[in-house]
Design a protein around this motif. Structure first.
Motif: not given
Length: 462
Positions: A99-103, A223-234, A318-330
């Motif tokens: 939530r903080l990173w996405l803002s 083979e990716i740490p669970d905490d990183q994967l959870a943060l990306f998916i969240a 929609i998916e393209g916007w979500v993809d770009v915003v997620t990449a920036e936030a993570t």
């Protein structure tokens, strides 16, 4: 003829007569025991008859989706696993940081409700109303076509009985379809990782969710740490939920696009008639397989193909916007690029249950141009910034077009001109609209026919 002298076929016809007339207190076991000569399981038939009799003698209604819900929940809850406190804590922490990173990556506001960790069964209960709405036109079409096809195939001496069983035939076809939908949704509950995983708005407005068990399955071989994967998916799930809550028109627009496609759905009557000619009520597997495979749905019409193109464009945007915003936030995550590529491949291919859903309703929900749409949103972000980019979601007429995805340069030029305070270039539609609003008679726009003029009266006497 005495009752004991009846053949199994005559016993079965008598059961149908009682079923359709609603006589007596139900079908008794002694009658059913006489059907063994027809290779029908009496216990199974007893349950079926009771259900059919209740539906047939009840009030007029549409297709009952109770079977779909029961089947979906049966499959989803087979493992009996719930959400552990540890899983809930881990996901709560991931959502809080996401939530903080996405803002920092979008100006679209936060969700008012806390995200959830859902079991597979809870996901089924939360999303099944949307699946029913999506599948209802196909279910109705199959039910109607079964009534017609089976009536046409019935012998002449049974036409009277078949004519009185139209409602029963509709229910059989609709119930078979509903049960098959339940199986697909139940299987899908084992594949989806989050509420927005399929692309369309399945969850309630403003609700975000992750399914911990499926999340664990998704990350097992990466083979990716669970905490990183959870943060990306969240982060991705929150971005998707925020977008649909912010753009109030977007949920309705997606639903309308799906409805435009569904209105053109009809059953291939020749295929159904061929199936009806050899249909054995005691062996419904062939009909079930035909429904499941999509064999009863013909090739798409031109109107359906056009509706599908519009829907694919909207979902890709929609998916393209979500993809770009997620990449920036993570961007701080060391494994962000690897996770992003895994998510894109998964969305592009889809799982077995998602492909089964496409066969069942004739509609694929995988955006084919997500990469191109993401590249467009990235170009817009670089040119005019986050705020101007996100403002394009405020109204549907501001949205990028398919031409903008093909060549983002024109869209970027328009947005840069607006940022400089320049008026956009006017076109013929703008001029005609201005004259109309001013009360003038607008000239016809190119492509529109000029209204026919009245013929002058002939001055010659009749």
């Amino acid at each position: 003829m005495a009752d004991d002298d009846r053949s199994p076929e005559e016993e079965f016809q008598e059961l149908l007569r009682q079923l359709m007339s609603g006589e007596g207190g139900g079908i008794d076991a002694e009658q059913l025991s006489k059907l063994t000569g027809m290779n029908v399981d009496p216990a199974l038939l007893a349950t079926m008859m009771q259900n059919l009799q209740g539906a047939f003698t009840g009030p007029e209604a549409g297709i009952s989706w109770d079977a779909a819900e029961r089947q979906a929940l049966h499959i989803a809850n087979q493992d009996g696993l719930g959400v552990t406190q540890g899983q809930r804590t881990d996901l709560d922490q991931a959502f809080a940081l996401a939530r903080l990173w996405l803002s920092e990556a979008t100006t679209i506001s936060e969700l008012p409700d806390l995200p959830q960790a859902l079991t597979r069964g809870a996901w089924v209960e939360a999303t099944l109303p949307v699946w029913q709405e999506l599948a209802a036109p196909v279910a109705t079409s199959i039910a109607d076509a079964m009534t017609t096809a089976l009536s046409e195939q019935a012998p002449e001496d049974m036409q009277g009985m078949i004519a009185g069983a139209g409602r029963l035939m509709r229910m059989v076809g609709g119930s078979l379809f509903a049960a098959q939908l339940g199986k697909v949704v139940g299987d899908l509950s084992k594949e989806v990782v989050s509420g927005g995983d399929v692309g369309i708005p399945l969850m309630s407005d403003g609700q975000a969710a992750i399914l911990p068990q499926n999340f664990a399955d998704f990350g097992r071989d990466l083979e990716i740490p669970d905490d990183q994967l959870a943060l990306f998916i969240a982060t991705r799930e929150l971005a998707h939920a925020r977008l649909f809550r912010h753009a109030k028109w977007l949920r309705l627009d997606v639903s309308s696009q799906v409805a435009d496609f569904a209105r053109g759905v009809h059953v291939d009557t020749s295929a159904l008639e061929d199936l009806a000619s050899r249909f054995d009520p005691s062996e419904p597997e062939e009909l079930r397989r035909a429904i499941e495979s999509g064999a009863l749905l013909p090739q798409r019409s031109e109107a359906q193909s056009a509706a599908l193109v519009r829907l694919e464009h909207l979902l890709a945007t929609i998916e393209g916007w979500v993809d770009v915003v997620t990449a920036e936030a993570t961007s701080r995550l060391p494994s962000a690029d690897r996770i992003s590529e895994a998510v894109r491949r998964r969305r592009a291919v889809g799982g077995p249950a998602e492909r089964a859903l496409g066969s069942l309703v004739g509609l694929e929900l995988r955006p084919r141009r997500m990469r191109e749409a993401a590249a467009m949103w990235r170009a817009v972000t670089d040119a005019v910034g986050i705020s101007a980019r996100d403002a394009l979601w405020d109204y549907p007429d501001l949205m990028p077009t398919p031409a903008d995805i093909d060549d983002p340069a024109a869209l970027v030029a328009r947005l840069e001109a607006l940022a400089r305070g320049e008026e956009p270039v006017r076109d013929e539609f703008d001029d005609a609209l201005e004259r109309l609003l001013a009360g003038d008679d607008p000239d016809p726009i190119d492509g529109e026919d000029t209204p026919p003029q009245d013929e002058p009266e002939d001055p010659r006497p009749v």
